[in-house]
Scaffold this motif. Sequence first.
Motif, PDB file in Angstrom:
ATOM      1  N   PRO A 166       0.794  -1.229   0.000  1.00  0.00           N
ATOM      2  CA  PRO A 166       0.000   0.000   0.000  1.00  0.00           C
ATOM      3  C   PRO A 166       0.828   1.281   0.000  1.00  0.00           C
ATOM      4  O   PRO A 166       2.012   1.295   0.326  1.00  0.00           O
ATOM      5  CB  PRO A 166      -0.773  -0.113   1.319  1.00  0.00           C
ATOM      6  N   ILE A 167       0.149   2.362  -0.370  1.00  0.00           N
ATOM      7  CA  ILE A 167       0.634   3.705  -0.094  1.00  0.00           C
ATOM      8  C   ILE A 167      -0.408   4.385   0.785  1.00  0.00           C
ATOM      9  O   ILE A 167      -1.603   4.075   0.717  1.00  0.00           O
ATOM     10  CB  ILE A 167       0.900   4.526  -1.376  1.00  0.00           C
ATOM     11  N   PHE A 168       0.051   5.306   1.641  1.00  0.00           N
ATOM     12  CA  PHE A 168      -0.819   6.004   2.589  1.00  0.00           C
ATOM     13  C   PHE A 168      -0.737   7.492   2.264  1.00  0.00           C
ATOM     14  O   PHE A 168       0.330   8.110   2.388  1.00  0.00           O
ATOM     15  CB  PHE A 168      -0.360   5.753   4.027  1.00  0.00           C
ATOM     16  N   VAL A 169      -1.847   8.079   1.871  1.00  0.00           N
ATOM     17  CA  VAL A 169      -1.879   9.486   1.459  1.00  0.00           C
ATOM     18  C   VAL A 169      -3.186  10.119   1.926  1.00  0.00           C
ATOM     19  O   VAL A 169      -4.116   9.428   2.334  1.00  0.00           O
ATOM     20  CB  VAL A 169      -1.758   9.630  -0.075  1.00  0.00           C
ATOM     21  N   GLY A 170      -3.218  11.442   1.865  1.00  0.00           N
ATOM     22  CA  GLY A 170      -4.469  12.145   2.125  1.00  0.00           C
ATOM     23  C   GLY A 170      -4.663  12.576   3.566  1.00  0.00           C
ATOM     24  O   GLY A 170      -5.780  12.921   3.959  1.00  0.00           O
ATOM     25  N   GLY A 171      -3.599  12.592   4.346  1.00  0.00           N
ATOM     26  CA  GLY A 171      -3.727  13.018   5.737  1.00  0.00           C
ATOM     27  C   GLY A 171      -2.398  13.521   6.248  1.00  0.00           C
ATOM     28  O   GLY A 171      -1.699  14.277   5.571  1.00  0.00           O
ATOM     29  N   SER A 172      -2.048  13.095   7.459  1.00  0.00           N
ATOM     30  CA  SER A 172      -0.796  13.508   8.080  1.00  0.00           C
ATOM     31  C   SER A 172       0.022  12.274   8.449  1.00  0.00           C
ATOM     32  O   SER A 172      -0.527  11.203   8.721  1.00  0.00           O
ATOM     33  CB  SER A 172      -1.063  14.333   9.348  1.00  0.00           C
ATOM     34  N   THR A 173       1.334  12.451   8.487  1.00  0.00           N
ATOM     35  CA  THR A 173       2.245  11.387   8.885  1.00  0.00           C
ATOM     36  C   THR A 173       2.989  11.832  10.138  1.00  0.00           C
ATOM     37  O   THR A 173       3.555  12.933  10.167  1.00  0.00           O
ATOM     38  CB  THR A 173       3.251  11.070   7.765  1.00  0.00           C
ATOM     39  N   TYR A 174       2.981  10.979  11.162  1.00  0.00           N
ATOM     40  CA  TYR A 174       3.655  11.327  12.412  1.00  0.00           C
ATOM     41  C   TYR A 174       5.141  11.024  12.304  1.00  0.00           C
ATOM     42  O   TYR A 174       5.539   9.893  11.989  1.00  0.00           O
ATOM     43  CB  TYR A 174       3.064  10.556  13.603  1.00  0.00           C
ATOM     44  N   LEU A 175       5.963  12.028  12.607  1.00  0.00           N
ATOM     45  CA  LEU A 175       7.417  11.872  12.610  1.00  0.00           C
ATOM     46  C   LEU A 175       7.930  12.117  14.023  1.00  0.00           C
ATOM     47  O   LEU A 175       7.564  13.120  14.659  1.00  0.00           O
ATOM     48  CB  LEU A 175       8.068  12.852  11.635  1.00  0.00           C
ATOM     49  N   PRO A 176       8.752  11.237  14.567  1.00  0.00           N
ATOM     50  CA  PRO A 176       9.211  11.350  15.956  1.00  0.00           C
ATOM     51  C   PRO A 176       9.835  12.701  16.257  1.00  0.00           C
ATOM     52  O   PRO A 176      10.615  13.245  15.463  1.00  0.00           O
ATOM     53  CB  PRO A 176      10.252  10.226  16.076  1.00  0.00           C
ATOM     54  N   GLY A 205       5.996  15.494  15.430  1.00  0.00           N
ATOM     55  CA  GLY A 205       4.549  15.414  15.412  1.00  0.00           C
ATOM     56  C   GLY A 205       4.037  15.179  14.006  1.00  0.00           C
ATOM     57  O   GLY A 205       4.798  14.826  13.092  1.00  0.00           O
ATOM     58  N   PRO A 206       2.737  15.392  13.770  1.00  0.00           N
ATOM     59  CA  PRO A 206       2.159  15.151  12.447  1.00  0.00           C
ATOM     60  C   PRO A 206       2.640  16.168  11.429  1.00  0.00           C
ATOM     61  O   PRO A 206       2.732  17.361  11.714  1.00  0.00           O
ATOM     62  CB  PRO A 206       0.653  15.301  12.682  1.00  0.00           C
ATOM     63  N   VAL A 207       2.938  15.689  10.254  1.00  0.00           N
ATOM     64  CA  VAL A 207       3.295  16.567   9.132  1.00  0.00           C
ATOM     65  C   VAL A 207       2.222  16.405   8.066  1.00  0.00           C
ATOM     66  O   VAL A 207       2.034  15.300   7.522  1.00  0.00           O
ATOM     67  CB  VAL A 207       4.688  16.217   8.581  1.00  0.00           C
ATOM     68  N   ASP A 208       1.515  17.470   7.786  1.00  0.00           N
ATOM     69  CA  ASP A 208       0.406  17.413   6.830  1.00  0.00           C
ATOM     70  C   ASP A 208       0.925  17.233   5.412  1.00  0.00           C
ATOM     71  O   ASP A 208       1.987  17.749   5.037  1.00  0.00           O
ATOM     72  CB  ASP A 208      -0.416  18.700   6.899  1.00  0.00           C
ATOM     73  N   GLY A 209       0.142  16.488   4.613  1.00  0.00           N
ATOM     74  CA  GLY A 209       0.440  16.347   3.195  1.00  0.00           C
ATOM     75  C   GLY A 209       1.619  15.458   2.892  1.00  0.00           C
ATOM     76  O   GLY A 209       2.081  15.413   1.748  1.00  0.00           O
ATOM     77  N   VAL A 210       2.110  14.740   3.876  1.00  0.00           N
ATOM     78  CA  VAL A 210       3.204  13.796   3.661  1.00  0.00           C
ATOM     79  C   VAL A 210       2.628  12.386   3.720  1.00  0.00           C
ATOM     80  O   VAL A 210       1.863  12.048   4.623  1.00  0.00           O
ATOM     81  CB  VAL A 210       4.316  13.971   4.723  1.00  0.00           C
ATOM     82  N   GLY A 211       3.004  11.571   2.727  1.00  0.00           N
ATOM     83  CA  GLY A 211       2.513  10.209   2.653  1.00  0.00           C
ATOM     84  C   GLY A 211       3.617   9.189   2.832  1.00  0.00           C
ATOM     85  O   GLY A 211       4.799   9.536   2.962  1.00  0.00           O
ATOM     86  N   VAL A 212       3.217   7.924   2.806  1.00  0.00           N
ATOM     87  CA  VAL A 212       4.143   6.815   3.057  1.00  0.00           C
ATOM     88  C   VAL A 212       3.929   5.746   1.997  1.00  0.00           C
ATOM     89  O   VAL A 212       2.780   5.395   1.684  1.00  0.00           O
ATOM     90  CB  VAL A 212       3.915   6.203   4.456  1.00  0.00           C
ATOM     91  N   ALA A 213       5.027   5.244   1.434  1.00  0.00           N
ATOM     92  CA  ALA A 213       4.953   4.130   0.489  1.00  0.00           C
ATOM     93  C   ALA A 213       5.644   2.922   1.099  1.00  0.00           C
ATOM     94  O   ALA A 213       6.700   3.037   1.738  1.00  0.00           O
ATOM     95  CB  ALA A 213       5.621   4.493  -0.829  1.00  0.00           C
ATOM     96  N   LEU A 234      -6.159   8.367   3.817  1.00  0.00           N
ATOM     97  CA  LEU A 234      -6.258   8.704   5.236  1.00  0.00           C
ATOM     98  C   LEU A 234      -7.432   9.625   5.538  1.00  0.00           C
ATOM     99  O   LEU A 234      -7.850   9.749   6.697  1.00  0.00           O
ATOM    100  CB  LEU A 234      -4.958   9.355   5.708  1.00  0.00           C
ATOM    101  N   ALA A 235      -7.964  10.258   4.531  1.00  0.00           N
ATOM    102  CA  ALA A 235      -9.153  11.118   4.669  1.00  0.00           C
ATOM    103  C   ALA A 235      -8.999  12.119   5.811  1.00  0.00           C
ATOM    104  O   ALA A 235      -9.912  12.336   6.611  1.00  0.00           O
ATOM    105  CB  ALA A 235     -10.406  10.252   4.877  1.00  0.00           C
ATOM    106  N   GLY A 236      -7.827  12.730   5.877  1.00  0.00           N
ATOM    107  CA  GLY A 236      -7.585  13.724   6.914  1.00  0.00           C
ATOM    108  C   GLY A 236      -7.104  13.160   8.233  1.00  0.00           C
ATOM    109  O   GLY A 236      -6.837  13.909   9.173  1.00  0.00           O
TER     110      GLY A 236
END
Length: 554
Positions: A2-12, A15-23, A51-53
């Motif tokens: 999967p890829i994860f997009v459309g929300g925020s990604t938590y970075l140690p 905190g959350p970074v908006d508009g960043v996804g994960v492959a 991620l729908a936000g």
Amino acid sequence: MPIFVGGSTYLPGRGPVDGVGVAVHGERIVAVAPDAEIRDLGSPDGRVVDLAGGLVSASFVDSHLHPIMGGFELGQCNLVGAADAEECKALIRAYVDAHPDDEWIVGGGWQLSWFPGGTPTSDILDEICPDRPVSLANADHHGSWVNSRALALAGITAETPDPVDGRIERSADGAPSGTLHEGAAYLVDRVRPAVSPDELYAALLRAQEHCLALGITGWQDAAVQVRDGVDHLDVYRRALRDGSLKARVTAALWYDRQESEDQVAALLERRASVDEDPARFDADSVKIMVDGIAENFTAAMTQPYRDACGHETTNAGLSFVDVEVLGRVVAALDAAGTQVHFHALGDRAVVEALDAVANAARQNGTTGRRHHLAHVQVVQSADVRRFAELGAVANIQPYWARNEAQMTELTLPFLHPDLATRQYPFAEFAAAGVRLAGGSDWPVSSADPLAGMQVAVTRVAEVADEAKEPFLPEQALTLVQAWDAYTVGSSFVNRRENLTGAIAEGMLADLVVLAVNPFTVEPREIADCRVASTWIGGEPVYEADLAYARPTAS
């Protein structure tokens, strides 16, 4: 994958970074980048997690969990759902009526605050179940409530002395009244029917299912022992062999305080018997109970407890292991490359554990064993600094740092005032540079990391009718600090910080998706942000209502 997009990604640490996804490709994270770049990479199987936000983060790791115990209780007389003594009694009665053929009625989960002094009496159980023995552990598992039949089978009478590591609650004439604290509970445990390997295996799988639904994909099992003739290591080995163990686990082998220190050799043999797969399972930790708990006055304190009238007593709690023995045992384990997982709740217990770590460092040099002290309820300022100096990890259970009945009725009235203000100093730990690891002690309290984080941030109980003043609010953590404790901090304790606990390229794709980003809600709503899906090695192991968006063929 999967890829994860459309929300925020938590970075140690950020905190959350908006508009960043994960492959993800295979078991690993292969890219962390802006959504557009991740979408351009695409997914080999066309699977796109929108991620729908919401939020995607490294999944949670519990640094102090009792999965076999918790899973077993889920299938027994489970009192966790009760609100008070009356509901508790109703649940017991319903279980007794529904299990007429059970030789013993066993289970647990009752709260000390439901009963005067935290000590329910046997006559209550005698009225519900007079003809069969009943033994019910309290929620913190530092004591048991038993009926007269159980007391008789165990041979506990007015003449029975208290064990050195426990106490028999007694009526005015010295007769046992029905509550057994700490080691006294073993007097009944030893006459209970043994639990079968099959029951414990089923308990482990129930616990795993419970944890995965909460976004927990790894833990340190804080009491892997041989009990009733069954080695809990064998329970894990069975789950490893048949592929049913999905979580990543570190087993903390149980140091039996009732045996001599010669057991160290046997513990090291048990550790060596594990065919280690560092990414999945190891037994590189030993659990030592240094003291008890404050509510039954067995936590080891530097100042004596007070009585119900506020007068000083002669009781300052129990040290379960002689300090000289503790020093030798910890040094021997450290020299052999084994981590020590201490239960250290009172401030004297914290001193004794840190002294043992310091002694090991003097003897063996800096070994990097990642020794950690769990619970750390009462800690002096000087010892907070010692954590940092020694590299010891504070293994915190933040769910307890709140004004609820167990604190306001059974702890604060009996602690020396100087100790009452030194409870759960999380912010002080963080300011001193002490590494934090997050745990629950489930089934003692909720396994939900979000519930623990909510209390860490607010220092307030999440239940509306218990939402009193924040408990020592100056010791609150930020949500980023709490989140890091439950992810990278606990992964560090389990020696997997290069595999799990953070979203970064090359890390294992152990992930949790939150339908609502907890960083966007009010602090008292953090626990309401439910898990949508949980992933281990890039594969979903729990899914709630997450929908996959697949590209339409052109």
